[in-house]
Motif scaffolding. Structure first.
Motif, short mmCIF file in Angstrom:
data_model
loop_
_atom_site.label_atom_id
_atom_site.label_comp_id
_atom_site.label_asym_id
_atom_site.label_seq_id
_atom_site.Cartn_x
_atom_site.Cartn_y
_atom_site.Cartn_z
N ALA A 50 0.84 -1.20 0.00
CA ALA A 50 0.00 0.00 0.00
C ALA A 50 0.87 1.25 0.00
CB ALA A 50 -0.93 0.00 1.22
N LEU A 51 2.01 1.19 0.69
CA LEU A 51 2.93 2.33 0.71
C LEU A 51 3.51 2.58 -0.68
CD1 LEU A 51 4.16 4.33 2.76
CD2 LEU A 51 6.06 2.73 3.06
N TRP A 52 3.82 1.50 -1.40
CA TRP A 52 4.34 1.61 -2.76
C TRP A 52 3.28 2.24 -3.68
CZ3 TRP A 52 9.02 0.57 -5.09
CH2 TRP A 52 9.03 0.56 -6.48
N ASP A 53 2.04 1.81 -3.55
CA ASP A 53 0.96 2.37 -4.35
C ASP A 53 0.77 3.86 -4.05
OD1 ASP A 53 0.42 0.01 -5.66
OD2 ASP A 53 -1.17 -0.60 -4.27
N ALA A 54 0.87 4.22 -2.77
CA ALA A 54 0.71 5.62 -2.39
C ALA A 54 1.84 6.48 -2.95
CB ALA A 54 0.66 5.74 -0.87
N ALA A 55 3.04 5.89 -3.05
CA ALA A 55 4.21 6.65 -3.52
C ALA A 55 4.26 6.76 -5.03
CB ALA A 55 5.49 6.00 -2.98
#
Length: 433
Positions: free
Chosen positions: A304-309
């Motif tokens: 989810a952090l990768w998607d947000a970034a």
């Protein structure tokens, strides 16, 4: 003005972070000196040195990048099997080990053979390495307890904010009464906004969670004691069963989950309530438990952090936040249109949270973290006690340097994760307002 306050908040956060780092390293420094270990350097930050001075045998300084700090103790690792500390090898893994071992003996002086870190008993080394994270824990506890007991927390109270007109199931996703809906028990009993409930069925009430539990456990006749305009009044209500949202053991709403429970029909007012020492200790315990769980959950939050970034995904409120993100939050707190006391309390909570995270993170039993060195000292103690128990030769110091290849892998993972969080904090930050 908002921009100025944001910048001020970021600057104050950086100062608080530098203090937290210096406080952490002071724990290592003081205990190392207590046990006679020579410490050539005490540094706050990484990179080029901005300022330094020598006092006694230690150089104290500040470096350009305020994202960490260190003290350099001589003899962190024991000599190799050949008794030398500068032997070279063509093996890249062996080279890592020998480079780490050689660095541990830089600035070796005559007489230092009795002041090496590895020559201290395991329990002393354990104390030296634990002292740094422990200082962060102390700071977190002091700040949290000070805010909870001195300022308080914004929480639901036993004062009535509004009274429901009718009985509506919370699963129906509506807030207006319809024809056929029954009057709420609170309205029928004459409960009014501003009433402060002091007892329920004769049981004294002091906080909202206690009152909520009593209401949910009751269906039928109930006696409610309230304070209204300085006078005590007793009201009688007939509570009904209703479909209400479900809460977990920590008092948080469980999404899309409902239970059938007693219903009175009013909304509590919120306010800043100072906590007692016991309540503050309970809340502090909940924070530590939540912090441990958050640390365990970090790997599962990476996608989810990768998607947000990189993919314009949603940045969730419980997403991991780095120092840049925390600094932005500090700036946002200072720019919020709330009373100054609230800003200070909110900011102190952020700083305390950072210190609690530093404690928990450094306790991981992985090199190059403090917890990795602590694990090495504990393992050495176990080996030596086992050798004495079974009357075997002393195995000698545990060579933590042999784990340096693994430490570089761990450090590489940490660096990659830190960069990912940094990108997310810049392009898609967590916001509190």
């Amino acid at each position: 003005m908002t921009t100025l306050m944001t910048v001020l908040g970021i600057v104050v956060f950086v100062v608080g972070l530098l203090f937290s780092i210096a406080w952490h390293e002071l724990g290592h420094l003081s205990t190392a000196k207590l046990f006679g270990i020579r410490v050539p350097q005490y540094m706050v930050g990484f990179g080029p040195t901005i300022w330094s001075r020598h006092s006694g045998e230690t150089e104290y300084g500040i470096k350009a990048v305020p994202l960490g700090g260190y003290i350099r103790m001589i003899g962190m690792f024991p000599p190799g099997d050949d008794g030398r500390v500068k032997a070279r090898s063509t093996s890249p893994w062996r080279g890592m080990i020998e480079d780490a071992r050689s660095a541990a003996y830089e600035e070796l002086r005559p007489g230092d053979d009795k002041r090496l870190f590895y020559t201290r008993k395991p329990w002393k080394r354990l104390i030296v390495m634990f002292a740094g994270p422990f200082m962060n824990l102390i700071l977190a506890v002091v700040i949290f307890m000070g805010v909870l007991m001195g300022f308080g927390v914004n929480t639901q109270t036993t004062t009535v904010s509004s009274v429901s007109d009718c009985v509506i199931s919370q699963s129906e996703n509506r807030d207006k009464c319809q024809k056929g809906d029954k009057d709420s028990p609170a309205k029928a009993a004459g409960l009014r906004p501003g009433d402060r409930i002091t007892a329920f069925n004769g049981r004294p009430i002091t906080e909202w969670s206690q009152l909520q539990e009593s209401i949910r456990d009751t269906v039928g006749r109930a006696t409610i004691t309230v304070q209204r305009d300085g006078a005590t009044k007793t009201l009688h209500a007939d509570l009904v069963a209703n479909k209400l949202v479900k809460y977990d053991e920590n008092g948080r709403v469980v999404p899309d989950s409902y239970v059938t429970a007693g219903f009175l029909g009013f909304s509590p007012a919120t306010g800043v309530v100072q906590q007692s020492f016991g309540q503050s200790v309970d809340r502090m315990g909940d924070m530590i438990t939540s912090g441990v769980q958050s640390l365990v959950d970090v790997p599962s939050k990476v996608p989810a952090l990768w998607d947000a970034a990189f993919n314009d995904g949603e940045r969730k409120q419980d997403s991991p936040v780095g120092m840049v993100g925390a600094a932005r939050i500090g700036g946002e707190v200072f720019a919020m249109d709330i009373p100054a006391a609230w800003r200070v309390a909110f900011f102190l909570n952020v700083l305390a949270g950072v210190n609690l995270s530093l404690f928990l993170f450094n306790m991981l039993p992985l090199l190059p973290l403090d917890g990795g060195h602590m694990a090495g000292a504990l393992w050495e103690s176990v080996r030596r006690h086992a050798a004495r128990l079974f009357r075997r030769p002393d195995p000698g110091p545990f060579d933590v340097a042999r784990l340096m290849p693994f430490a570089y892998v761990v450090a590489g993972v940490f660096v990659c994760f830190t960069l990912l969080v940094l990108v997310a904090d810049v392009v898609n930050p967590v916001r509190i307002s």
